[in-house]
Write a protein that holds these residues in place. Structure first.
Motif, PDB file in Angstrom:
ATOM      1  N   VAL A  70       0.839  -1.199   0.000  1.00 34.02           N
ATOM      2  CA  VAL A  70       0.000   0.000   0.000  1.00 34.02           C
ATOM      3  C   VAL A  70       0.875   1.251   0.000  1.00 34.02           C
ATOM      4  O   VAL A  70       0.598   2.235  -0.697  1.00 34.02           O
ATOM      5  N   HIS A  71       1.955   1.213   0.780  1.00 37.48           N
ATOM      6  CA  HIS A  71       2.888   2.335   0.858  1.00 37.48           C
ATOM      7  C   HIS A  71       3.503   2.613  -0.520  1.00 37.48           C
ATOM      8  O   HIS A  71       3.562   3.769  -0.981  1.00 37.48           O
ATOM      9  N   ILE A  72       3.946   1.569  -1.199  1.00 35.41           N
ATOM     10  CA  ILE A  72       4.546   1.726  -2.531  1.00 35.41           C
ATOM     11  C   ILE A  72       3.518   2.277  -3.522  1.00 35.41           C
ATOM     12  O   ILE A  72       3.815   3.173  -4.328  1.00 35.41           O
ATOM     13  N   ALA A  73       2.296   1.748  -3.452  1.00 30.71           N
ATOM     14  CA  ALA A  73       1.254   2.213  -4.359  1.00 30.71           C
ATOM     15  C   ALA A  73       0.940   3.688  -4.131  1.00 30.71           C
ATOM     16  O   ALA A  73       0.699   4.449  -5.084  1.00 30.71           O
ATOM     17  N   CYS A  74       0.919   4.088  -2.864  1.00 31.14           N
ATOM     18  CA  CYS A  74       0.645   5.500  -2.540  1.00 31.14           C
ATOM     19  C   CYS A  74       1.680   6.405  -3.179  1.00 31.14           C
ATOM     20  O   CYS A  74       1.343   7.427  -3.791  1.00 31.14           O
ATOM     21  N   HIS A  75       2.957   6.014  -3.059  1.00 33.27           N
ATOM     22  CA  HIS A  75       4.005   6.868  -3.615  1.00 33.27           C
ATOM     23  C   HIS A  75       4.026   6.814  -5.136  1.00 33.27           C
ATOM     24  O   HIS A  75       4.374   7.808  -5.794  1.00 33.27           O
ATOM     25  N   ALA A  76       3.613   5.680  -5.706  1.00 29.79           N
ATOM     26  CA  ALA A  76       3.493   5.611  -7.162  1.00 29.79           C
ATOM     27  C   ALA A  76       2.391   6.561  -7.642  1.00 29.79           C
ATOM     28  O   ALA A  76       2.546   7.268  -8.652  1.00 29.79           O
ATOM     29  N   ALA A  77       1.263   6.594  -6.917  1.00 27.57           N
ATOM     30  CA  ALA A  77       0.173   7.506  -7.276  1.00 27.57           C
ATOM     31  C   ALA A  77       0.621   8.954  -7.151  1.00 27.57           C
ATOM     32  O   ALA A  77       0.290   9.800  -7.997  1.00 27.57           O
ATOM     33  N   THR A  78       1.388   9.250  -6.107  1.00 34.59           N
ATOM     34  CA  THR A  78       1.897  10.614  -5.927  1.00 34.59           C
ATOM     35  C   THR A  78       2.773  11.022  -7.094  1.00 34.59           C
ATOM     36  O   THR A  78       2.660  12.135  -7.629  1.00 34.59           O
ATOM     37  N   ALA A  79       3.665  10.119  -7.502  1.00 37.68           N
ATOM     38  CA  ALA A  79       4.566  10.411  -8.615  1.00 37.68           C
ATOM     39  C   ALA A  79       3.785  10.626  -9.911  1.00 37.68           C
ATOM     40  O   ALA A  79       4.100  11.534 -10.696  1.00 37.68           O
ATOM     41  N   LEU A  80       2.760   9.818 -10.146  1.00 38.91           N
ATOM     42  CA  LEU A  80       1.958   9.967 -11.364  1.00 38.91           C
ATOM     43  C   LEU A  80       1.221  11.307 -11.376  1.00 38.91           C
ATOM     44  O   LEU A  80       1.138  11.984 -12.412  1.00 38.91           O
ATOM     45  N   LEU A  81       0.665  11.704 -10.223  1.00 36.41           N
ATOM     46  CA  LEU A  81      -0.015  12.999 -10.143  1.00 36.41           C
ATOM     47  C   LEU A  81       0.973  14.141 -10.384  1.00 36.41           C
ATOM     48  O   LEU A  81       0.656  15.117 -11.084  1.00 36.41           O
ATOM     49  N   ASP A  82       2.166  14.022  -9.811  1.00 37.87           N
ATOM     50  CA  ASP A  82       3.164  15.075  -9.980  1.00 37.87           C
ATOM     51  C   ASP A  82       3.598  15.176 -11.445  1.00 37.87           C
ATOM     52  O   ASP A  82       3.821  16.273 -11.960  1.00 37.87           O
ATOM     53  N   GLN A  83       3.698  14.030 -12.124  1.00 36.33           N
ATOM     54  CA  GLN A  83       4.075  14.037 -13.541  1.00 36.33           C
ATOM     55  C   GLN A  83       2.962  14.595 -14.420  1.00 36.33           C
ATOM     56  O   GLN A  83       3.233  15.199 -15.462  1.00 36.33           O
ATOM     57  N   ALA A  84       1.715  14.421 -14.002  1.00 38.88           N
ATOM     58  CA  ALA A  84       0.579  14.843 -14.822  1.00 38.88           C
ATOM     59  C   ALA A  84       0.231  16.316 -14.658  1.00 38.88           C
ATOM     60  O   ALA A  84      -0.499  16.876 -15.487  1.00 38.88           O
ATOM     61  N   ARG A  85       0.737  16.959 -13.609  1.00 40.85           N
ATOM     62  CA  ARG A  85       0.329  18.336 -13.341  1.00 40.85           C
ATOM     63  C   ARG A  85       0.945  19.291 -14.356  1.00 40.85           C
ATOM     64  O   ARG A  85       2.073  19.102 -14.811  1.00 40.85           O
ATOM     65  N   PRO A  86       0.224  20.367 -14.725  1.00 38.66           N
ATOM     66  CA  PRO A  86       0.807  21.406 -15.578  1.00 38.66           C
ATOM     67  C   PRO A  86       1.960  22.096 -14.857  1.00 38.66           C
ATOM     68  O   PRO A  86       1.989  22.196 -13.623  1.00 38.66           O
ATOM     69  N   ALA A  87       2.905  22.583 -15.633  1.00 38.65           N
ATOM     70  CA  ALA A  87       4.106  23.178 -15.044  1.00 38.65           C
ATOM     71  C   ALA A  87       3.810  24.487 -14.333  1.00 38.65           C
ATOM     72  O   ALA A  87       4.371  24.773 -13.276  1.00 38.65           O
TER      73      ALA A  87
END
Length: 478
Positions: free
Chosen positions: A37-54
């Motif tokens: 669950v911990h790994i999945a949470c950080h994977a989701a965080t990374a995906l959101l950070d990559q998807a955000r506009p600059a």
């Protein structure tokens, strides 16, 4: 339970809840171990950070942000703060920037505070990321009108930048500029102007006269001069800054467009509407061409032009332009955005100027209610809205409603902004004028006298507000 299309995956809430909740009592639950669950949470965080506009301030990215924000909210709700990573802090800071631009100040402050706590925990108090998070939080407090928390936070941040990076580092100079602007917002112009002057001198020495940050400092110093009514220094400095912006950044750069708008406002403040109105008109045309008709800066430019028309007494052009601007603000920014509330207030004021108080007063009342709900009762814009409603009540002879509202507004401005803030001094003059209208000269005259003394001390004898108070006192004495 799971819906797939070419761009998104939609999970039923029950599936989400089960997936994120490890159950140590279930043997063989190999997919929901705490570490997984911990790994999945950080994977989701990374995906959101990559998807955000600059750039959170760029309207082109707002639809994406509006799609992402519910996911950021879910992340913040379900991930404990003590599991936050540097990626979490970065994502929350950018999300807070977007929310602040949209007027969602309470939510922005929550995210800024969490990002700051994460940076303090992971990086320590002397890391640059920590300083940046602290500055962002101070910006949000200032935007929310909470200067009692913003100013000390700016002061502490500047002290940290100076200690860690030195007095001449560009980030230190930016911190000084921000503190000077906070002093100015708090009405402490005795500290704001010298700090703006020193920051400009240092930026010219360290960065050069043509650096964009130096141009921003020149503009900010000109604005501070304008606030204290020193238009003899403000206007030439605005003019020189605009020339430099056009030469260095180009005529279509957003900072150049802002500089043109600021110069037009200074001309308007000086009563030079023959130069102000054409410059506003040209700036609006350029904003529409360069930024687009729906950009917030374009909407502000339309509002400013409408105000100049109103100042010139051309209500036939001012009122329709205010009405169109308000409709665009509501469509683009939303009904609760601070800029929309300002646009509503301005339209109400134009209706009042046109003598249509039956339309103006309900609009003032609704705007005040919305400001109190969205911005809080102590926000400077809310206090302005209260003052304007009191003025409308006075215009129709409802002194029984106007005077208590003026009194309450003055007490709030003294508490929130301080006794010497220009808006507080304006409130004193307005209350004295209402006492005068009610025939209560025993209260009007002493209030005019003390207000005039404070205006001369804080703003100088030539400031427009000082001249207004002086004229009011002379009239009542006659």
């Amino acid at each position: 339970m799971i819906t797939l299309n070419t761009e998104t995956i939609t999970l039923h809430r029950l599936v989400q809840a089960v997936a994120r909740t490890p159950d140590p009592h279930v043997d063989g639950d190999s997919h929901r171990q705490p570490a997984d669950v911990h790994i999945a949470c950080h994977a989701a965080t990374a995906l959101l950070d990559q998807a955000r506009p600059a750039d959170p301030a760029d309207p082109a990215g707002w639809p994406t942000w509006r799609t992402l924000i519910p996911h950021v909210d879910a992340l913040a709700q379900h991930a404990p703060p003590d599991t936050d990573t540097p990626t979490t802090a970065r994502l929350l800071n950018h999300a807070a920037n977007f929310l602040q631009d949209q007027g969602e100040l309470a939510r922005a402050i929550d995210y800024y505070e969490r990002a700051l706590n994460c940076d303090l925990r992971l990086n320590g108090p002397d890391h640059r990321n920590t300083f940046t998070s602290r500055n962002n939080l101070a910006d949000a407090y200032r935007a929310a009108g909470d200067l009692r928390r913003a100013v000390p936070l700016y002061e502490a941040t500047l002290a940290d930048w100076e200690r860690v990076l030195g007095g001449d580092h560009p980030d230190t100079l930016t911190s000084r500029n921000n503190l000077a602007s906070a002093y100015q917002a708090a009405g402490d112009l005795g500290r704001a102007i010298p700090l703006h002057e020193a920051t400009l001198t240092n930026r010219e020495r360290v960065l050069g006269g043509d650096h964009p940050d130096t141009l921003i400092s020149r503009n900010n110093l000109a604005h501070a001069y304008e606030v204290v009514g020193d238009l003899r220094r403000a206007v030439p400095l605005y003019e020189a800054t605009l020339v430099d912006c056009e030469r260095v950044l180009g005529g279509d750069h957003p900072d150049t467009l802002s500089s043109r708008n600021n110069l037009a406002h200074a001309y308007e403040s000086a009563g030079d509407l023959r130069r102000a109105v054409p410059l506003y008109e040209a700036t609006l045309v350029d904003c529409e061409r360069v930024l687009g008709g729906d950009h917030p800066d374009t909407l502000s430019s339309r509002n400013n032009l409408a105000h100049a028309y109103e100042s010139a007494g051309d209500l036939r052009r001012a009122v329709p332009l205010y009405e169109a601007t308000l409709a665009d603000c509501e469509r683009v920014l939303g009904s609760d955005h601070p800029n929309t509330l300002t646009s509503r207030n301005n339209l109400a004021h134009a209706y009042q100027a046109a003598g249509d108080l039956d339309t103006a007063i309900p609009l003032f009342e609704a705007t005040l209610a919305d400001s109190e709900r969205v911005l809080s009762g102590d926000h400077p814009n809310t206090l302005t809205s209260r003052n304007n409603l009191a003025g409308a009540y006075q215009s129709v002879g409802h002194l029984g409603r106007a005077i208590p509202l003026y009194e309450a507004t003055l007490a709030d401005r003294e508490r929130v902004l301080g006794a010497d803030h220009p808006n507080t001094l304006s409130s004193r003059n307005n209350l004295a004028h209402a006492y005068q209208a009610a025939g209560d000269l025993d209260r009007a005259v002493p209030l005019y006298e003390s207000t005039l003394a404070d205006c001369e001390r804080m703003l100088g004898g030539d400031h427009p507000l000082t001249e207004t108070v002086r004229a009011n006192l002379e009239a009542v004495r006659r």
